[in-house]
Design an enzyme around this catalytic site. Sequence first.
Site, mmCIF file in Angstrom:
data_model
loop_
_atom_site.group_PDB
_atom_site.id
_atom_site.type_symbol
_atom_site.label_atom_id
_atom_site.label_comp_id
_atom_site.label_asym_id
_atom_site.label_seq_id
_atom_site.Cartn_x
_atom_site.Cartn_y
_atom_site.Cartn_z
ATOM 1 C CB CYS A 232 39.850 39.467 43.684
ATOM 2 S SG CYS A 232 40.093 40.225 42.261
ATOM 3 C CG HIS B 237 35.400 37.827 43.243
ATOM 4 N ND1 HIS B 237 35.919 38.410 44.269
ATOM 5 C CD2 HIS B 237 36.063 38.925 42.130
ATOM 6 C CE1 HIS B 237 36.281 39.731 44.164
ATOM 7 N NE2 HIS B 237 36.528 39.658 42.980
ATOM 8 C CD GLU C 48 34.109 36.240 46.482
ATOM 9 O OE1 GLU C 48 34.979 35.326 46.262
ATOM 10 O OE2 GLU C 48 34.079 37.372 46.353
#
Length: 555
Positions: free
Chosen positions: A384, A510, A512
């Site tokens: 990001c 994102h 993750e």
Amino acid sequence: MDPTKYIFFTGGVVSSVGKGVTAAAVGRLLKERGFAVAVQKLDPYLNVDPGTMSPYQHGEVYVLDDGAETDLDLGHYERFIDVPLNKVCNVTTGQVYAEVIAKERRGDYLGGTIQVIPHITNEIKRRIGQVAKATGAEIVLVEVGGTVGDIESLPFLESLRQMRSDIGRENTLYIHVTFLPHIGATNEIKTKPTQHSVAELRSIGISPDMIVARSDYPVGEELRDKIALFCDVERRAVVPMVTCDVLYEVPLLLEQAGVGDYILKRLGLEARRQPEWEGWKELVEKVRRPKPTVRVALVGKYVELHDAYMSVREALNHAGLAVGAEVEISWVHSAELEKGRGWEAVRNADGILVPGGFGTRGTEGKIQAIRFARENKIPYLGLCLGMQLMVVEFARNVLGHENANSAEFDPSTPYPVIDIMPEQREITDMGGTMRLGLYPCHLQPGTRAAAAYDRPLVHERHRHRFELNNAYRDELEAMGMRFSGLSPEGKLVEIAELADHPFMIGTQFHPEFLSRPNRPHPLFVGFVRAVIENHNAAHTTTLTYQPEIATDAER
Ligand code: GLN
């Protein structure tokens, strides 16, 4: 299965003893027995969601598929149970009051006096009831934030108390997670604080059915007996949880302690299948197995509080386990880099990662670290903000647009290579108004990102306001930036990478948030692979870009 069963988790003695992880692990025990499970977190603070809170206050803001900005415990739930949760799975006092007050203003209460009991508690119960409908869960786990005795959590606890009489003893189970302190002088573990917190819980009408007692030291049988006796809980429902070094071992430890079978028995359920723990055991073995260590410099603004990057850390771990490396994180404060400090950690790293973030502070330090990664061909992953700054750095130092910036940090930059999205211009409210949640991303064939994913279309979670400015796409591309992931009509750049670099990838989303222990995220796996290659090639020989390092006197 009808009716829905509920398991409530409360905390005692102190916070941060792993109530969230316990709830997540219990969720896994039940999923392994063939039940559809969901977890809900009730947060006692007045913010409507944690989206507006500083990560220093509350750690990472975790984002769900549907765009809800939630407590980081929902990350634990999703990682352990591997089911996508829903926005109804995180409730705050702020949401509850906002709803009740809005109803009152509309006149929905027909002249009644609005009170905590029953109006607030009814609204809480309504929201607990939404989880099963929204997720299809047969067993709903509800965790109350904070510890018993906090003024803020009282309405939540009162609602849980009422639920036992509303839906019946056989459909509800209360698990209290406490802490057993160790007294160094006498080398003793103490149960008294646990007794007190159970007494406190009783005084509001909740008798726990199970006590999970966290301890940093082994807990003897006599202590277990004592807790059972004084807290009036069955002996086998007292579960000592000694601190373990591997997070993902918690479900295995709870299984060993017989927690799964005990819960089913208390809820009058039969297991639908035998739990299969092979995958988890293998995972824990992998963590324990000695592995070569590689180092990733995580250059961020909130690095003092590692919880602010919880999912990034977990995603790196998952990828490391998948490829057989221990990923050690060097936490680097980006504002320090600007002052010439902390560069040793960047230079000693085998890879560099810049995570998401907001606000100007420290952005120049991140840009310097990104330049370091680009020029010295060190594997880089930008998440990001880390992708946006990768574009800014490229515009400044490769395109030669000296003052290029994101309009977020310099609204009057002559080169706004990252700019606000048109539909965001008119928005003045800060809460819940970003581009949030799952969006599709088409991978462009022949790119590194496409190779890492090995799929043409993916869906990833977003949380941002700014975007790559399309006016600069041709120019960036002409100089070697590739847009390897695009939105369906090609309007938005989702992934940028550099052609002439072993691994330099930035994602507008994102990744993750979608990494799971036994399903590591492909981009993190690709990154860690490149980090290992770089480590093996001992990159330190020819560094072409050297940042200005402060002299000892300047420090
Ligand atoms: N501040 C940037 C934006 O709003 C990046 C956000 C992030 O990193 N999550 O677009």
